[in-house]
Scaffold this active site. Sequence first.
Site, PDB file in Angstrom:
ATOM      1  N   GLY A   1       0.832  -1.198   0.000  1.00 51.07           N
ATOM      2  CA  GLY A   1       0.000   0.000   0.000  1.00 51.07           C
ATOM      3  C   GLY A   1       0.863   1.243   0.000  1.00 51.07           C
ATOM      4  N   CYS A   2       0.266   2.362  -0.383  1.00 52.87           N
ATOM      5  CA  CYS A   2       1.028   3.612  -0.490  1.00 52.87           C
ATOM      6  C   CYS A   2       1.508   4.082   0.881  1.00 52.87           C
ATOM      7  CB  CYS A   2       0.190   4.675  -1.189  1.00 52.87           C
ATOM      8  SG  CYS A   2      -1.468   4.905  -0.505  1.00 52.87           S
ATOM      9  N   TYR A   3       0.593   4.139   1.847  1.00 49.42           N
ATOM     10  CA  TYR A   3       1.002   4.584   3.186  1.00 49.42           C
ATOM     11  C   TYR A   3       2.048   3.641   3.790  1.00 49.42           C
ATOM     12  CZ  TYR A   3      -2.815   8.060   3.565  1.00 49.42           C
ATOM     13  OH  TYR A   3      -3.647   9.135   3.405  1.00 49.42           O
TER      14      TYR A   3
ATOM     15  N   THR B   1       4.273   1.869   2.352  1.00 49.48           N
ATOM     16  CA  THR B   1       5.577   2.083   1.723  1.00 49.48           C
ATOM     17  C   THR B   1       6.314   3.245   2.375  1.00 49.48           C
ATOM     18  OG1 THR B   1       4.797   1.199  -0.383  1.00 49.48           O
ATOM     19  CG2 THR B   1       6.722   2.652  -0.456  1.00 49.48           C
ATOM     20  N   GLY B   2       5.622   4.373   2.512  1.00 47.03           N
ATOM     21  CA  GLY B   2       6.261   5.543   3.119  1.00 47.03           C
ATOM     22  C   GLY B   2       6.638   5.311   4.572  1.00 47.03           C
TER      23      GLY B   2
END
Lengths: 340, 340, 340, 340
Positions: A143-145, A147-148
Site C-alpha cells: 500500500g502507499c502509506y 511504503t512511506g
Amino acid sequence: MTTVGILGATGYAGGELARLLYGHPNVRLTSVASAECIGERLGDFFPHLAPLDLTICDELDDVDVVMGALPHAVAAKLLLPWIDRGKFVIDLSADFRLKDVSEYERWYGVEHPRPKLLRQAVYGLPELHRREIVEARLVASPGCYPTGAILALAPAVAKGLIEKSVIVDSKSGASGAGRSPTVTTMLAEASEGISAYGLSGHRHMPEMAQELSLLAGEPCRVTFVPHLLPTARGILTTAYACLSEKGRSLGQQGVREAYQEFYHDEPFVRVAATPPQTKHVRGSNFCAVFPTVDERTDRLVVVSCIDNLVKGASGQAIQSMNLMLGLPETAGLEGLGLYP
Amino acid sequence: MTTVGILGATGYAGGELARLLYGHPNVRLTSVASAECIGERLGDFFPHLAPLDLTICDELDDVDVVMGALPHAVAAKLLLPWIDRGKFVIDLSADFRLKDVSEYERWYGVEHPRPKLLRQAVYGLPELHRREIVEARLVASPGCYPTGAILALAPAVAKGLIEKSVIVDSKSGASGAGRSPTVTTMLAEASEGISAYGLSGHRHMPEMAQELSLLAGEPCRVTFVPHLLPTARGILTTAYACLSEKGRSLGQQGVREAYQEFYHDEPFVRVAATPPQTKHVRGSNFCAVFPTVDERTDRLVVVSCIDNLVKGASGQAIQSMNLMLGLPETAGLEGLGLYP
Amino acid sequence: MTTVGILGATGYAGGELARLLYGHPNVRLTSVASAECIGERLGDFFPHLAPLDLTICDELDDVDVVMGALPHAVAAKLLLPWIDRGKFVIDLSADFRLKDVSEYERWYGVEHPRPKLLRQAVYGLPELHRREIVEARLVASPGCYPTGAILALAPAVAKGLIEKSVIVDSKSGASGAGRSPTVTTMLAEASEGISAYGLSGHRHMPEMAQELSLLAGEPCRVTFVPHLLPTARGILTTAYACLSEKGRSLGQQGVREAYQEFYHDEPFVRVAATPPQTKHVRGSNFCAVFPTVDERTDRLVVVSCIDNLVKGASGQAIQSMNLMLGLPETAGLEGLGLYP
Amino acid sequence: MTTVGILGATGYAGGELARLLYGHPNVRLTSVASAECIGERLGDFFPHLAPLDLTICDELDDVDVVMGALPHAVAAKLLLPWIDRGKFVIDLSADFRLKDVSEYERWYGVEHPRPKLLRQAVYGLPELHRREIVEARLVASPGCYPTGAILALAPAVAKGLIEKSVIVDSKSGASGAGRSPTVTTMLAEASEGISAYGLSGHRHMPEMAQELSLLAGEPCRVTFVPHLLPTARGILTTAYACLSEKGRSLGQQGVREAYQEFYHDEPFVRVAATPPQTKHVRGSNFCAVFPTVDERTDRLVVVSCIDNLVKGASGQAIQSMNLMLGLPETAGLEGLGLYP
C-alpha cells in the site's frame, strides 16, 4: 519481448502503470482491461496517454505478466486464473499483503478466496524482500502509506534504535483515494485545507505492523493517522518513536549514518541532505528519507516522501516486475521528480 | 468609542486585525502604522480593505488600545512607550510570551529590553487565562502553532489523562510564514506538495511546553514538528500522547466527555462531531477539537483546527482586547468559517 | 557522445533542462554553470536532481552544445563567446527572438549587443521553422506564452481562416515567473485565486505578432492578456478571432479537419478529442490543441495546453537541439504527461 | 423580525445563504429545507455552520421570505406555492431569469411551469434593476458568470463605448459546479491545472446576452468561454470588445472615468486601482472591476472579480432581499474579503 497486461486500467494506478510501461525498454504493454469504457481507446479515456495505441477490453489478452490494479476482493477473484496459469502476477490491491487471513478478513470485511496463497505471495517491497521477489510468481505490492511508513522506520527497527511502538502521521494527496467521485474528495471541499481521517482505524495499519514486526523479530505496535492533502499526488510521512538505549547513544549523527548504511545500495531510496518535499519525488520512483533525533525528548523523528502512485503503487510494482523477470531493477523507472 | 491602532499594519496579522476591527461594533480602528508604504492608503496596499478610509503612517496617533503586529524584538521596542503610558497593549509577537527570559533569549537570539515585564504580561489564551486577561494591561497573544497545540491538549493535561511528554505534529498554511518573500514560500515551490521544517527546533515549542507544564503542575516535554501546507491559511494539529492510567480507564467516550466538559462554556472552542477540516474554521475565530483514543496503543490522538491568522493571531488578540475592555468576549468575532 | 552544458542551471528552465537531459539517450549533460551556489552539487541545490553527479561552476567546460537558460541581456552577453566559437547555441531567453532590433530594445529596455545576429538566429518553433532549425547554429527558443498562442492559431492563420486581429487570453502557472521571490508569486498571495497582469503590454506579445504576421504574410495584431494561475506549471491559452469568409464556410468540422491536417505529422502537437486540461501535458513536451467555432458570433475559439517549462521552454529547446544535431526529433522527450 | 427560509440548504448556495444570514442584523433565518439529510442539524451537515441551531426539514415553516437555492426546474416547482401565497421569493436558479420562454426551454431542456411569471420576475442585479427590485415580490437572482460578465461590460455598453459583439473569458472556482460529486470536479483531477468547458454553448450565455442587449437597446452577441480553476471560490472574468468611435476617442483615462461614474454610488462595485485578484473579494459581496484599453488593437479589455457564492449567488440574493424589504442595501453584507 515480454508482454504485460493491466487489469483495472481506468483507475489511477492503472493509468500510472500505462504511463511508466510506455517508456519501459524491456517489456511491452499489449493489453488493458477494465469494467468500464470497454471499446474506448485508452488515450481517449486518459488523454495524457494519447500516444498509446491500446483499446480497453473487458478481458486481457494472453500476456506474460499481469498487473492487477483493482479494488480489493475484485483483485483476488480476477487474478486467480492468471496465478493458476503460472503467469507472473503483481497485485496492487491488499488481497495478498497480509499473511494472517483473519487480519485480512477483519480489516477488509470479506472472505479470502484462497488463503493458502497468502503464504506464497511475497510482499513486494524490494528494500526488505528483494531476494524473495526475485523468486516470486505472485507479488503483493505494498500500500502507499505502508511504503512511506516502512521505509521511514525500517533502518531504526532493523538496527534496534527504537522502542517497538511507533506513531505514523501521514499526509497524502487526493489521488490516493482513487478515481471514484465522493463529496469528500471534490476540489471545492478538499482544496485549501487539510483534514485527518481514519481515526478509528485505517486498513493500512496492519500492513505496517506486520512488516515492522517481522523486521523487529517481535511485535511492533503502530498508531497511524492519515491526512488528506490538497494536492493530487504525494505522501509525506512523519514517523515518531522513542529511542532505545542504543538509539540514544548513537545520537543525531549516528542515527543518520545508520540510515545511510541501511540504504547504501538501494537504487530508489536516498537519505536526504535537507528535509524533503513531496514534489522532489513527484512522478518518480524515489523515496527520500530524512531521519532526525529530538534530543530534548529522546525521540526519533523521520520524514519520508514518496509519490503515492509511483513508489507507492505503480512504480514499485514495476520494480518488482523487473526483479521477477531478471531485468535491471531500475528499468523504466529512471525518470526524475517533476519539480517544481 | 474606544480607539484602536495597529503597529505593523502591512503584514498579514496587521491586515487581518484591520479586517476584523472593521466589523467590530464597540471599538474603532483609527490609526495604522508601518515601516513601509507610509502615506499610502491601507485599502490600496491591501485591496480587500478598500472600504477602510485609513492612511498608513510611520507612527500611531494617540489611541486607547495598541495592537502590535510586528516581528519579535521590533515589537517590544516599539510597544514599550505605549506600555509605559498605561495604554492597553496586545502584542502578537513572541516578545512577552515566555516567562523565562533566558528561554526567550536562547530561542530568539536577542536580549530582552525589559525582562521584568515578562511576569506582568499575561499569556493571551482566554481558555486558560481569562481572569488574568480581564485584569491585564499587557497581553502577549499566543503564537499560531501553540494556540492549536495547547487547545488540543489542555483538557487532557489539566485532567491528568496523559503522560507528560507529548508529540505535536502541525500542518500550517503559508501565511504563517509572513509576507516577506522567500524561495521556500513561493507558489511554484510550495504548491502541490508538503514539507516538514524546524526539525532541529522551532521557536514555538517552548511556548507550548511553558503553558502545558503550567497546566500540568509539572514539566511537560514537547516534540514539535511543523509542516508547510500548500494553502494560504489554516493549521491542523495532530497531537499524540500516551494515556495515563486515568485516561485509559476513561476510554474513547470518557475522554470525549472530558473534553466537552472542559470546553463547555467556551464561545470559540467546539468539540467537533466528526474530524474537522481547516476550512471549517477558515476566516473565523473558532477552534475545532476532535479527541480520540487509539486503544491498540493506549494513546490519545487529538486533532485541532484553527485559522492561523484569526484564532492563531488577530482574532485571538481581539478576543483578549474584548476581555480587557469589558466588552462581550465575542464582539466582532461572530463571523463563521468560509466554507467551501 | 555529444556533450551539453547549461548556462543558468539554477533557474527553473535550467533545472528542467537537466531533468530532461538526464534521460536523453544521445547526448550527455557534462557541465552546469550559474552565478549562484558555485561549488554546490546540482543535486543538493535541486533535490529532485540528486542522481545527477554535477557540480555548479561559474563557467562552462568546453561542450558541443550550449543551452542558455539566463535572463535576457545576460543571455546574449554570456552566449556570444560560444556563438563566436561556432558551437551549437540554443538561447531560451528573449535575446534573439525578435527580428526587429528596435522592437527588442523597446520592449526589453536594453541595447542589443550584436543586432546582426538577429537575422541569423532561427526562431526555434519546429512546427513553423523545422527546416531552418536543422541548418542553424543559433536558435532562439520561443517564449512560453508565444508557444501556446502560436500553436493555437498557426493553422487558422496559415490557411486564411481568420481575420488578422486576434485575442490571446492565457493562464499560466507561477513557475513562468521564475525562481526569484516576489510578494506577488508567494503561495499565500497567489494561491486560491487568479489575477490578470501585463494589461498595459507584455513582452511576449511582439513575439506572437512577429510569427503570426510572418505566417499570414501580412501584419497580424494581437491583444494579449496573461493571467497568474495558482499552479506550479502549465499554460492554457484561449485564443479568439473573427472567422474569415473561408473560415465561416468551413464551419466547426472543416476547421477541425484543417487543424488535423496542419499538425498531421507533428510529433508533439495533437488535436485533442475533448477540451484539454493543462495536466494532460504536464511534464511532457506535448501541446494539445482544441479548435472550435462559435457559430452564433462567427468566431474561432481555440484552446491550447502546454507545460510552460517543457514545450514552453526546456523541452522545446531540446527538440531544436535534436534537429540541429541530426538526432531523432523526439529523443529524450517521449515522456508522457503526469496525470493526475 | 422578518423571518427567512432556505429551500435547498444543503448545497453551496444554501450553505452560503445560511452563513451570511447568521450575521444579518434585520432578518432571522428560521427554517431550512432540503431533499437530503432531513432531521440532521444543519451544523452537523455543514460544520462551519455549527453555531446555527437549525434542523433540516423536508418542508419550510411559514416564513416571510423564501430563498430558493435549488437546481433549475425543481426551483420553479417548489417556489410556485410560495409565490402564489404572495411571499417575498428570491430564486437563485435559472428558472425566472430569461424573459423569453423559448430561450429558457431551449437551453434548459424543460418546459416552464408558469411562463407568464417570467415577465413579472425581476432580474436581481441591483446595479441594473434596483428600482424594479424594490417593488418586486419575485426576484430571479443572476447566475454567477453573468454577474461577473455584466458588471464588467455594463458601463461600456450603456455608454456606447463598444461594439455589440463581446467576448467573455471567465475562470471559476469549482464550487460553481455545485456539491454533487463528478469525476471532473474531484481534487485529484481538477487541481494543479485548468481547463475550458462549455465550448459548444453554456447556459449562462443567453443571460448575458439578454441583459447586455436590454442595456444597449439593440442585440448584443456574446462569445462565452468558462474555465474551471483549481480553487474553491472566485470568478475572474476577462471581457473583450472592439471600441466604438466614442470609446476610442475617450482612451484609457476616459474609459476609466466612465466606469467610475457609472459605479459611483454602488455600494458593492469598485473600480480597482490595480488589476484585482479573486481573493481580494473572497467571502465578500464586492465586485472589483478594472477597465483598460488596448490602443494597439482598439479593444476594451475589462477584468472583473467576484466571489461566485457571494456576489455571484447568495450575497446578491440577500442584497435583493434587503431592497425588497426596505432594509439598508448593505445589511448583513459588510464583511470584507478574506485575504490572503
